[in-house]
Write a protein that holds these residues in place. Structure first.
Motif, PDB file in Angstrom:
ATOM      1  N   LYS A   1     110.980-114.938 -83.840  1.00 28.49           N
ATOM      2  CA  LYS A   1     111.318-113.748 -83.050  1.00 28.49           C
ATOM      3  C   LYS A   1     110.343-113.584 -81.876  1.00 28.49           C
ATOM      4  O   LYS A   1     110.764-113.360 -80.739  1.00 28.49           O
ATOM      5  CB  LYS A   1     111.234-112.497 -83.944  1.00 28.49           C
ATOM      6  CG  LYS A   1     111.215-111.180 -83.194  1.00 28.49           C
ATOM      7  CD  LYS A   1     111.133-109.985 -84.110  1.00 28.49           C
ATOM      8  CE  LYS A   1     109.762-109.534 -84.496  1.00 28.49           C
ATOM      9  NZ  LYS A   1     109.006-108.765 -83.485  1.00 28.49           N
TER      10      LYS A   1
ATOM     11  N   ASP B   1      98.802-100.167 -71.048  1.00 28.40           N
ATOM     12  CA  ASP B   1      97.894-100.071 -69.901  1.00 28.40           C
ATOM     13  C   ASP B   1      97.455-101.446 -69.378  1.00 28.40           C
ATOM     14  O   ASP B   1      97.309-101.637 -68.171  1.00 28.40           O
ATOM     15  CB  ASP B   1      96.661 -99.223 -70.277  1.00 28.40           C
ATOM     16  CG  ASP B   1      95.959 -99.744 -71.522  1.00 28.40           C
ATOM     17  OD1 ASP B   1      96.656-100.161 -72.469  1.00 28.40           O
ATOM     18  OD2 ASP B   1      94.719 -99.749 -71.546  1.00 28.40           O
ATOM     19  N   LEU B   2      97.290-102.412 -70.263  1.00 27.58           N
ATOM     20  CA  LEU B   2      96.818-103.728 -69.807  1.00 27.58           C
ATOM     21  C   LEU B   2      97.900-104.462 -69.024  1.00 27.58           C
ATOM     22  O   LEU B   2      97.609-105.192 -68.073  1.00 27.58           O
ATOM     23  CB  LEU B   2      96.350-104.572 -70.993  1.00 27.58           C
ATOM     24  CG  LEU B   2      95.290-103.904 -71.879  1.00 27.58           C
ATOM     25  CD1 LEU B   2      94.879-104.818 -73.018  1.00 27.58           C
ATOM     26  CD2 LEU B   2      94.069-103.532 -71.038  1.00 27.58           C
TER      27      LEU B   2
ATOM     28  N   SER C   1      95.664-109.224 -75.521  1.00 29.30           N
ATOM     29  CA  SER C   1      96.983-108.682 -75.867  1.00 29.30           C
ATOM     30  C   SER C   1      98.052-109.770 -75.684  1.00 29.30           C
ATOM     31  O   SER C   1      98.139-110.395 -74.623  1.00 29.30           O
ATOM     32  CB  SER C   1      97.282-107.484 -74.959  1.00 29.30           C
ATOM     33  OG  SER C   1      98.682-107.294 -74.824  1.00 29.30           O
ATOM     34  N   VAL C   2      98.867-109.928 -76.722  1.00 28.86           N
ATOM     35  CA  VAL C   2      99.949-110.918 -76.666  1.00 28.86           C
ATOM     36  C   VAL C   2     100.948-110.530 -75.573  1.00 28.86           C
ATOM     37  O   VAL C   2     101.290-111.324 -74.693  1.00 28.86           O
ATOM     38  CB  VAL C   2     100.657-111.001 -78.045  1.00 28.86           C
ATOM     39  CG1 VAL C   2     101.872-111.910 -77.976  1.00 28.86           C
ATOM     40  CG2 VAL C   2      99.685-111.470 -79.117  1.00 28.86           C
ATOM     41  N   GLY C   3     101.409-109.273 -75.624  1.00 28.21           N
ATOM     42  CA  GLY C   3     102.442-108.829 -74.681  1.00 28.21           C
ATOM     43  C   GLY C   3     101.942-108.841 -73.247  1.00 28.21           C
ATOM     44  O   GLY C   3     102.659-109.264 -72.330  1.00 28.21           O
TER      45      GLY C   3
ATOM     46  N   ASP D   1     100.604-109.545 -88.655  1.00 30.99           N
ATOM     47  CA  ASP D   1     101.987-109.494 -89.160  1.00 30.99           C
ATOM     48  C   ASP D   1     102.107-110.021 -90.584  1.00 30.99           C
ATOM     49  O   ASP D   1     103.103-109.758 -91.267  1.00 30.99           O
ATOM     50  CB  ASP D   1     102.921-110.306 -88.241  1.00 30.99           C
ATOM     51  CG  ASP D   1     103.042-109.691 -86.858  1.00 30.99           C
ATOM     52  OD1 ASP D   1     102.694-108.505 -86.702  1.00 30.99           O
ATOM     53  OD2 ASP D   1     103.477-110.394 -85.933  1.00 30.99           O
TER      54      ASP D   1
ATOM     55  N   ILE E   1      93.969-104.979 -85.723  1.00 28.72           N
ATOM     56  CA  ILE E   1      94.835-105.046 -84.536  1.00 28.72           C
ATOM     57  C   ILE E   1      95.523-103.711 -84.286  1.00 28.72           C
ATOM     58  O   ILE E   1      95.532-103.215 -83.165  1.00 28.72           O
ATOM     59  CB  ILE E   1      95.892-106.173 -84.692  1.00 28.72           C
ATOM     60  CG1 ILE E   1      95.208-107.512 -85.012  1.00 28.72           C
ATOM     61  CG2 ILE E   1      96.749-106.291 -83.422  1.00 28.72           C
ATOM     62  CD1 ILE E   1      94.273-108.055 -83.969  1.00 28.72           C
TER      63      ILE E   1
ATOM     64  N   ARG F   1     107.435-105.647 -90.850  1.00 29.23           N
ATOM     65  CA  ARG F   1     106.687-106.481 -91.823  1.00 29.23           C
ATOM     66  C   ARG F   1     106.351-105.691 -93.076  1.00 29.23           C
ATOM     67  O   ARG F   1     106.300-106.258 -94.170  1.00 29.23           O
ATOM     68  CB  ARG F   1     105.406-107.026 -91.189  1.00 29.23           C
ATOM     69  CG  ARG F   1     105.598-107.716 -89.862  1.00 29.23           C
ATOM     70  CD  ARG F   1     106.507-108.922 -89.927  1.00 29.23           C
ATOM     71  NE  ARG F   1     106.770-109.449 -88.578  1.00 29.23           N
ATOM     72  CZ  ARG F   1     107.649-110.388 -88.311  1.00 29.23           C
ATOM     73  NH1 ARG F   1     108.398-110.924 -89.267  1.00 29.23           N
ATOM     74  NH2 ARG F   1     107.823-110.806 -87.070  1.00 29.23           N
TER      75      ARG F   1
HETATM   76  N1  EPU Z   1      97.042-102.968 -76.560  1.00 28.12           N
HETATM   77  C1  EPU Z   1      96.495-102.061 -75.679  1.00 28.12           C
HETATM   78  N2  EPU Z   1      96.979-102.035 -74.397  1.00 28.12           N
HETATM   79  C2  EPU Z   1      97.973-102.875 -73.986  1.00 28.12           C
HETATM   80  C3  EPU Z   1      98.519-103.802 -74.896  1.00 28.12           C
HETATM   81  C4  EPU Z   1      98.029-103.816 -76.183  1.00 28.12           C
HETATM   82  O1  EPU Z   1      95.596-101.295 -76.027  1.00 28.12           O
HETATM   83  O2  EPU Z   1      98.362-102.784 -72.815  1.00 28.12           O
HETATM   84  C5  EPU Z   1      96.561-102.980 -77.944  1.00 28.12           C
HETATM   85  C6  EPU Z   1      97.669-102.584 -78.917  1.00 28.12           C
HETATM   86  O3  EPU Z   1      97.763-101.187 -79.040  1.00 28.12           O
HETATM   87  C7  EPU Z   1      97.243-103.252 -80.196  1.00 28.12           C
HETATM   88  C8  EPU Z   1      96.532-104.518 -79.697  1.00 28.12           C
HETATM   89  O4  EPU Z   1      96.243-104.301 -78.322  1.00 28.12           O
HETATM   90  O5  EPU Z   1      96.314-102.441 -80.861  1.00 28.12           O
HETATM   91  C9  EPU Z   1      97.360-105.782 -79.815  1.00 28.12           C
HETATM   92  O6  EPU Z   1      98.605-105.621 -79.162  1.00 28.12           O
HETATM   93  P1  EPU Z   1      99.382-106.842 -78.512  1.00 28.12           P
HETATM   94  O7  EPU Z   1      99.711-106.483 -77.122  1.00 28.12           O
HETATM   95  O8  EPU Z   1      98.646-108.106 -78.778  1.00 28.12           O
HETATM   96  O9  EPU Z   1     100.708-106.846 -79.388  1.00 28.12           O
HETATM   97  P2  EPU Z   1     102.216-106.784 -78.889  1.00 28.12           P
HETATM   98  O10 EPU Z   1     102.413-107.708 -77.756  1.00 28.12           O
HETATM   99  O11 EPU Z   1     102.647-105.382 -78.768  1.00 28.12           O
HETATM  100  C10 EPU Z   1     102.883-108.764 -80.439  1.00 28.12           C
HETATM  101  C11 EPU Z   1     103.962-108.997 -81.467  1.00 28.12           C
HETATM  102  C12 EPU Z   1     103.656-108.174 -82.696  1.00 28.12           C
HETATM  103  C13 EPU Z   1     102.292-108.612 -83.246  1.00 28.12           C
HETATM  104  C14 EPU Z   1     101.223-108.451 -82.152  1.00 28.12           C
HETATM  105  C15 EPU Z   1      99.864-108.948 -82.565  1.00 28.12           C
HETATM  106  C16 EPU Z   1     105.889-109.504 -80.142  1.00 28.12           C
HETATM  107  C17 EPU Z   1     107.235-109.104 -79.652  1.00 28.12           C
HETATM  108  N3  EPU Z   1     105.246-108.628 -80.914  1.00 28.12           N
HETATM  109  O12 EPU Z   1     102.933-107.383 -80.169  1.00 28.12           O
HETATM  110  O13 EPU Z   1     104.653-108.463 -83.657  1.00 28.12           O
HETATM  111  O14 EPU Z   1     101.945-107.813 -84.351  1.00 28.12           O
HETATM  112  O15 EPU Z   1     101.623-109.182 -80.972  1.00 28.12           O
HETATM  113  O16 EPU Z   1      99.925-110.265 -82.980  1.00 28.12           O
HETATM  114  O17 EPU Z   1     105.427-110.596 -79.854  1.00 28.12           O
HETATM  115  C18 EPU Z   1     106.060-108.021 -85.476  1.00 28.12           C
HETATM  116  O18 EPU Z   1     106.619-109.105 -85.244  1.00 28.12           O
HETATM  117  O19 EPU Z   1     106.298-107.344 -86.505  1.00 28.12           O
HETATM  118  C19 EPU Z   1     105.100-107.487 -84.513  1.00 28.12           C
HETATM  119  C20 EPU Z   1     104.691-106.222 -84.518  1.00 28.12           C
END
Ligand code: EPU
Length: 415
Positions: A22, A124-125, A162-164, A305, A327, A371
């Motif tokens: 996914k 924000d990032l 941050s992944v996203g 996850d 996380i 999850r």
């Molecule tokens: N964060 C910030 N600011 C930002 C972006 C993130 O403070 O601009 C913080 C988040 O609040 C969090 C941490 O950074 O505390 C990590 O967030 P990240 O951006 O890495 O996660 P994401 O991109 O929102 C993806 C996965 C998640 C997975 C996380 C961590 C996708 C679509 N989602 O989320 O997957 O848990 O990375 O590995 O890729 C899941 O599949 O159930 C799921 C939640």
């Protein structure tokens, strides 16, 4: 049926192949928009988050066809740059369309994304990086309005990986003049898969899978095919279920290196694990011992996850397992449900203590995220009597057919 009905107590035996990931599929689908190309994604999971991403692509004017694990997108006809709130609300990954919209059209109108509630999930990032690349962005309540006269290359250092944000900035860079250098980028395998796809699309990108990624130019190709990497979190979920229930399960078409930290914990808990290049076999007698403390970290650390499924596997393990969730700030909601089955779980801030009990007893449970919901299914498989899991729509967001997979391994589950 809207609920899963589980009669626990059976060991799991057999072999299954996994669907594509996914968290790789969603950025790849967003990436198709950044180009005018026709793209065909293979092993695309048939899950509601993919359906939601396809709905966004259709709304934007792309032609999308989904059949038998293949999603074909023709992005040449994309003609608008707004995404309505009801589509944005469906999932967190909807925000990954912001970078591609700016790259393709220089403008985007959308709203804050929805998704599983795991604590605060700001963007924000994403916004800070895009602004540095030359986007003007206003956030008015829930509404995001972004425009640019042209994104430009620069260096963006993320304060946390941050992944996203890593994905969004890489995707925006497809439309920028000059080179984007992204420091402290997330290193998840899904980002390496995105790089592999973008190279096929004609992007000059390198470094994905390490902390420094550079994107320096894009010459779009008209047609691209790509097979999505296997889902390492679905793999971890199935193995946690087999570890807890006992039995012998083999997963095919996986890369065990992608979830080696989960395998380490299951091995410490007493499972015998054999890995090959693209397969893993786990044997368990179902009598687990608490593994060493589990601390979630960005990749290559233990994946957040996989924390809920592993916690479920430890509910009857001898001793106390200590989990630290680094996380997300609120990713223990499954623990309250575990207690309804008789589990001994206590939470102190980011730390959860799970002391194995002799017996869990089936009860009605409610999923409140993806999850965590899958973890309730594992707990139901461990319990005596019948467990019911409500709000299965959360689980359907990320598991193509968890009932089919677990039944194929001998579990007594309906839904
Ligand atoms: N964060 C910030 N600011 C930002 C972006 C993130 O403070 O601009 C913080 C988040 O609040 C969090 C941490 O950074 O505390 C990590 O967030 P990240 O951006 O890495 O996660 P994401 O991109 O929102 C993806 C996965 C998640 C997975 C996380 C961590 C996708 C679509 N989602 O989320 O997957 O848990 O990375 O590995 O890729 C899941 O599949 O159930 C799921 C939640």
């Amino acid at each position: 049926m809207d609920i899963f009905c589980i009669r626990g107590g059976t060991p799991l035996h057999g072999r299954i192949a996994l669907h594509g990931a996914k968290n790789a599929a969603l950025p790849l689908l967003a990436a198709t928009l950044a180009t005018g190309a026709r793209c065909e994604l293979h092993d695309c999971p048939d899950i509601s988050d993919v359906t939601a991403a396809c709905a966004i692509l259709r709304h934007l004017g792309c032609a999308v066809e989904q059949h038998g694990g293949i999603v074909a997108v023709d992005a040449g006809s994309a003609c608008r740059s707004d995404i309505p709130a009801e589509l944005m609300r469906k999932m967190r990954a909807a925000v990954l369309f912001l970078g591609p919209l700016l790259a393709r059209f220089g403008t985007a109108e959308l709203s804050l994304p929805g998704g599983c509630v795991l604590g605060a999930r700001p963007i924000d990032l994403h916004l800070r990086g895009l602004r540095r690349m030359g986007a003007e962005i206003t956030l008015d309540g829930e509404h995001i309005s972004a425009r640019t006269d042209g994104l430009h290359g620069c260096t963006v250092a993320l304060p946390l990986p941050s992944v996203g944000a890593t994905e969004n900035l890489i995707l925006a860079a497809l439309g920028c003049r000059g080179t984007l250098t992204l420091c402290n980028a997330a290193r998840e395998p899904e980002i390496a898969d995105l790089q592999c796809y973008l190279r096929k699309l004609g992007a000059d990108i390198s470094g994905a899978g390490t902390s420094t990624v550079t994107v320096g130019g894009f010459r779009p190709r008209p047609f691209v095919e790509h097979t999505i990497m296997p889902d390492r979190i679905v793999a971890a979920t199935i193995l946690c279920a087999a570890a807890a229930c006992g039995g012998e399960v083999e997963l095919q078409d996986v890369d065990p290196a992608h979830f080696s930290t989960v395998l380490d914990s299951l091995s410490e808990a007493g499972c015998a694990i054999i890995t090959a290049a693209s397969a893993v076999r786990l044997t368990s007698d179902g009598q687990l011992t608490a593994p060493r403390p589990v601390v979630t970290q960005p990749y290559p650390g233990f994946p957040t996850d996989a924390q809920p499924p592993l916690m479920a596997a430890c509910l009857r393990a001898k001793g106390t397992t200590v989990f630290t969730e680094n996380i997300f700030t609120n990713r223990y909601r499954h623990a309250e449900e575990f207690r309804r089955l008789g589990a001994a779980v206590s939470i102190e801030g980011r730390v959860a203590y799970v002391t194995g009990v002799e017996r869990l007893t089936g009860a009605p449970l409610t999923a409140s995220d993806l999850r965590g919901g899958a973890a309730l299914v594992i707990a139901g498989l461990l319990a005596q009597g019948t467990a019911y899991i409500g709000r299965r729509e959360y689980i359907d967001r990320g598991y193509e057919d968890i009932v089919r997979d677990l039944r194929a391994l001998g579990a007594r589950i309906k839904g």
